[in-house]
Design a protein around this motif. Structure first.
Motif, PDB file in Angstrom:
ATOM      1  N   CYS A   1       0.858  -1.197   0.000  1.00 47.84           N
ATOM      2  CA  CYS A   1       0.000   0.000   0.000  1.00 47.84           C
ATOM      3  C   CYS A   1       0.884   1.233   0.000  1.00 47.84           C
ATOM      4  O   CYS A   1       1.734   1.398   0.880  1.00 47.84           O
ATOM      5  CB  CYS A   1      -0.913   0.001   1.222  1.00 47.84           C
ATOM      6  SG  CYS A   1      -1.879   1.516   1.408  1.00 47.84           S
ATOM      7  N   PHE A   2       0.682   2.107  -0.988  1.00 46.65           N
ATOM      8  CA  PHE A   2       1.507   3.306  -1.134  1.00 46.65           C
ATOM      9  C   PHE A   2       0.807   4.558  -0.627  1.00 46.65           C
ATOM     10  O   PHE A   2       1.300   5.665  -0.843  1.00 46.65           O
ATOM     11  CB  PHE A   2       1.893   3.477  -2.608  1.00 46.65           C
ATOM     12  CG  PHE A   2       2.789   2.397  -3.131  1.00 46.65           C
ATOM     13  CD1 PHE A   2       4.168   2.514  -3.052  1.00 46.65           C
ATOM     14  CD2 PHE A   2       2.255   1.242  -3.681  1.00 46.65           C
ATOM     15  CE1 PHE A   2       4.996   1.513  -3.518  1.00 46.65           C
ATOM     16  CE2 PHE A   2       3.077   0.231  -4.157  1.00 46.65           C
ATOM     17  CZ  PHE A   2       4.451   0.370  -4.076  1.00 46.65           C
ATOM     18  N   CYS A   3      -0.333   4.416   0.012  1.00 47.46           N
ATOM     19  CA  CYS A   3      -1.059   5.576   0.533  1.00 47.46           C
ATOM     20  C   CYS A   3      -0.244   6.223   1.652  1.00 47.46           C
ATOM     21  O   CYS A   3       0.144   5.555   2.609  1.00 47.46           O
ATOM     22  CB  CYS A   3      -2.425   5.165   1.066  1.00 47.46           C
ATOM     23  SG  CYS A   3      -3.529   4.499  -0.192  1.00 47.46           S
ATOM     24  N   SER A   4      -0.011   7.511   1.539  1.00 50.39           N
ATOM     25  CA  SER A   4       0.739   8.229   2.564  1.00 50.39           C
ATOM     26  C   SER A   4      -0.180   8.587   3.728  1.00 50.39           C
ATOM     27  O   SER A   4      -1.410   8.520   3.615  1.00 50.39           O
ATOM     28  CB  SER A   4       1.341   9.513   1.987  1.00 50.39           C
ATOM     29  OG  SER A   4       0.304  10.427   1.647  1.00 50.39           O
ATOM     30  N   ARG A   5       0.417   8.960   4.844  1.00 50.29           N
ATOM     31  CA  ARG A   5      -0.392   9.379   5.992  1.00 50.29           C
ATOM     32  C   ARG A   5      -1.241  10.587   5.641  1.00 50.29           C
ATOM     33  O   ARG A   5      -2.379  10.713   6.087  1.00 50.29           O
ATOM     34  CB  ARG A   5       0.520   9.693   7.185  1.00 50.29           C
ATOM     35  CG  ARG A   5       1.187   8.456   7.773  1.00 50.29           C
ATOM     36  CD  ARG A   5       1.981   8.805   9.007  1.00 50.29           C
ATOM     37  NE  ARG A   5       2.608   7.638   9.590  1.00 50.29           N
ATOM     38  CZ  ARG A   5       3.352   7.651  10.682  1.00 50.29           C
ATOM     39  NH1 ARG A   5       3.555   8.803  11.317  1.00 50.29           N
ATOM     40  NH2 ARG A   5       3.901   6.538  11.143  1.00 50.29           N
TER      41      ARG A   5
ATOM     42  N   ALA B   1       9.209   3.285  -8.803  1.00 52.56           N
ATOM     43  CA  ALA B   1      10.127   4.129  -9.554  1.00 52.56           C
ATOM     44  C   ALA B   1      10.181   5.542  -8.981  1.00 52.56           C
ATOM     45  O   ALA B   1      11.198   6.232  -9.100  1.00 52.56           O
ATOM     46  CB  ALA B   1       9.714   4.174 -11.020  1.00 52.56           C
ATOM     47  N   GLN B   2       9.093   5.962  -8.331  1.00 51.54           N
ATOM     48  CA  GLN B   2       9.049   7.287  -7.700  1.00 51.54           C
ATOM     49  C   GLN B   2       9.769   7.290  -6.352  1.00 51.54           C
ATOM     50  O   GLN B   2       9.876   8.332  -5.704  1.00 51.54           O
ATOM     51  CB  GLN B   2       7.597   7.718  -7.493  1.00 51.54           C
ATOM     52  CG  GLN B   2       6.799   7.900  -8.776  1.00 51.54           C
ATOM     53  CD  GLN B   2       5.316   8.088  -8.492  1.00 51.54           C
ATOM     54  OE1 GLN B   2       4.926   8.666  -7.472  1.00 51.54           O
ATOM     55  NE2 GLN B   2       4.475   7.600  -9.397  1.00 51.54           N
ATOM     56  N   GLY B   3      10.251   6.138  -5.947  1.00 46.95           N
ATOM     57  CA  GLY B   3      10.938   6.034  -4.659  1.00 46.95           C
ATOM     58  C   GLY B   3      10.005   5.912  -3.467  1.00 46.95           C
ATOM     59  O   GLY B   3      10.441   6.065  -2.319  1.00 46.95           O
ATOM     60  N   ARG B   4       8.738   5.626  -3.717  1.00 50.01           N
ATOM     61  CA  ARG B   4       7.769   5.508  -2.628  1.00 50.01           C
ATOM     62  C   ARG B   4       7.882   4.125  -1.980  1.00 50.01           C
ATOM     63  O   ARG B   4       7.937   3.109  -2.667  1.00 50.01           O
ATOM     64  CB  ARG B   4       6.347   5.752  -3.138  1.00 50.01           C
ATOM     65  CG  ARG B   4       6.158   7.154  -3.685  1.00 50.01           C
ATOM     66  CD  ARG B   4       4.740   7.424  -4.122  1.00 50.01           C
ATOM     67  NE  ARG B   4       3.802   7.418  -3.004  1.00 50.01           N
ATOM     68  CZ  ARG B   4       2.533   7.846  -3.121  1.00 50.01           C
ATOM     69  NH1 ARG B   4       2.087   8.307  -4.288  1.00 50.01           N
ATOM     70  NH2 ARG B   4       1.730   7.812  -2.075  1.00 50.01           N
ATOM     71  N   LYS B   5       7.929   4.113  -0.653  1.00 45.37           N
ATOM     72  CA  LYS B   5       8.052   2.858   0.079  1.00 45.37           C
ATOM     73  C   LYS B   5       6.665   2.441   0.578  1.00 45.37           C
ATOM     74  O   LYS B   5       5.973   3.219   1.226  1.00 45.37           O
ATOM     75  CB  LYS B   5       9.010   3.011   1.261  1.00 45.37           C
ATOM     76  CG  LYS B   5      10.447   3.287   0.832  1.00 45.37           C
ATOM     77  CD  LYS B   5      11.363   3.390   2.040  1.00 45.37           C
ATOM     78  CE  LYS B   5      12.809   3.621   1.614  1.00 45.37           C
ATOM     79  NZ  LYS B   5      13.725   3.734   2.773  1.00 45.37           N
ATOM     80  N   PRO B   6       6.270   1.209   0.296  1.00 44.58           N
ATOM     81  CA  PRO B   6       4.930   0.780   0.691  1.00 44.58           C
ATOM     82  C   PRO B   6       4.879   0.204   2.100  1.00 44.58           C
ATOM     83  O   PRO B   6       5.870  -0.322   2.611  1.00 44.58           O
ATOM     84  CB  PRO B   6       4.608  -0.308  -0.331  1.00 44.58           C
ATOM     85  CG  PRO B   6       5.947  -0.927  -0.605  1.00 44.58           C
ATOM     86  CD  PRO B   6       6.957   0.194  -0.518  1.00 44.58           C
ATOM     87  N   SER B   7       3.714   0.325   2.692  1.00 43.02           N
ATOM     88  CA  SER B   7       3.407  -0.497   3.861  1.00 43.02           C
ATOM     89  C   SER B   7       2.847  -1.808   3.322  1.00 43.02           C
ATOM     90  O   SER B   7       2.657  -1.967   2.112  1.00 43.02           O
ATOM     91  CB  SER B   7       2.376   0.203   4.752  1.00 43.02           C
ATOM     92  OG  SER B   7       1.161   0.416   4.043  1.00 43.02           O
ATOM     93  N   LEU B   8       2.597  -2.744   4.215  1.00 40.18           N
ATOM     94  CA  LEU B   8       2.054  -4.031   3.805  1.00 40.18           C
ATOM     95  C   LEU B   8       0.738  -4.247   4.541  1.00 40.18           C
ATOM     96  O   LEU B   8       0.695  -4.207   5.767  1.00 40.18           O
ATOM     97  CB  LEU B   8       3.042  -5.150   4.130  1.00 40.18           C
ATOM     98  CG  LEU B   8       2.979  -6.418   3.281  1.00 40.18           C
ATOM     99  CD1 LEU B   8       3.216  -6.094   1.806  1.00 40.18           C
ATOM    100  CD2 LEU B   8       4.000  -7.436   3.751  1.00 40.18           C
TER     101      LEU B   8
END
Length: 308
Positions: free
Chosen positions: A92-96, A132-139
């Protein structure tokens, strides 16, 4: 104290687990202060820091190390790998910030806004684009659409869907920290926990933990969610209520008997003379506790020798 009484009244054993999985909120001095306060109240434990009466789990840890969640990450990683290999997780790439936009949606107690499943079915191209945008996902755990029912000793029979409890929930944060739900479920299973006594605000987390225990083939314990303590205006006790912090009450001259006496009163137990936890055992029953939260009024505190 209620957890201690519930275990001792049934001839059970007490486990003290240090849930320090979040490095931003955990410090060694907090652990020492916590244990000192518990002992000062006259409570003890059979398993936990400094006491370990049985063989530990497969990692063969013992003593303090075994009961600190911060030292058990290999066990959580193993469970996470099992769930992922079973196709039960997704990134999941949704930010806070993005999730905060959902905060106006109705939700239960402390579980946060319901997750709408934004990243549940990302395509391979979408996944590559985020990475590719460097976004780190949660799981997150891919939750089924089913009712989870359990009988709570204090709050009664409960039936909730995972959607009621916030939907797909995080198992590992984007910074790599294991989430509370997974750590607790893994530890309850491995440590053989048969009874959990905790605050009513955690009740919506229980279906999540029951689901994880089922998936990990662990035993589901009995649950008892007890009322919260509120101030005179109905606000939950927090850091702003510094005068009611146990350490500050001790400094102000309150005795452990004063505190235990107040707790006994709130639990519907009458006690003669100096109040100690062991004196409360004969009259204690979880079923007698009120379901609703309890206000600590100034008159109530003064009646038990405690200044607000």
């Amino acid at each position: 104290m209620l957890a201690w009484l519930a275990a001792r009244a049934e001839g059970g054993e007490v486990l003290l687990r240090i849930e320090d999985i979040d490095p931003q909120r955990s410090r060694p001095e907090y652990i020492s202060a916590l244990m000192d306060d518990i002992r000062w109240l006259g409570l003890d434990w059979d398993y936990g820091p400094g006491v370990n009466k049985r063989q530990c789990d497969a990692d063969n840890q013992s003593g303090l190390d075994y009961y600190l969640q911060s030292n058990r990450t290999s066990l959580y990683d193993r469970a996470l790998a099992f769930l992922s290999q079973s196709g039960l997780t997704y990134p999941c790439f949704c930010s806070r910030r993005e999730l905060r936009y959902l905060a106006a949606a109705p939700h239960m107690d402390d579980i946060g806004a319901p997750y709408p499943g934004t990243c549940r079915n990302l395509s391979r191209d979408q996944l590559k684009s985020f990475l590719a945008q460097g976004r780190k996902p949660s799981l997150r755990l891919r939750c089924p659409e089913e009712l989870i029912c359990f009988s709570d000793v204090v709050q009664g029979y409960q039936c909730l869907t995972l959607a009621d409890c916030g939907g797909d929930f995080v198992l590992q944060r984007s910074d790599g920290v294991i989430a509370y739900q997974l750590a607790v479920a893994v530890d309850d299973a491995l440590m053989g926990i048969t009874q959990v006594v905790r605050g009513r605000d955690i009740l919506p987390s229980t279906p999540r933990q029951i689901l994880l225990l089922h998936l990990l083939e662990g035993r589901v314990p009995q649950y008892a969610h007890v009322p919260l303590l509120l101030d005179a205006s109905g606000q939950r006790l927090a850091k702003r209520h510094a005068s009611l912090a146990l350490r500050n009450l001790r400094t102000a001259g309150a005795s452990s008997s004063d505190i235990i006496g107040l707790f006994a009163h709130l639990a519907g137990i009458s006690v003669q003379g100096l109040a100690t936890p062991s004196k409360l055992l004969r009259s204690f029953a979880l079923s007698r506790l009120p379901q609703g939260d309890i206000r600590l009024t100034d008159d109530l505190l003064r009646a038990h020798g405690l200044a607000a």
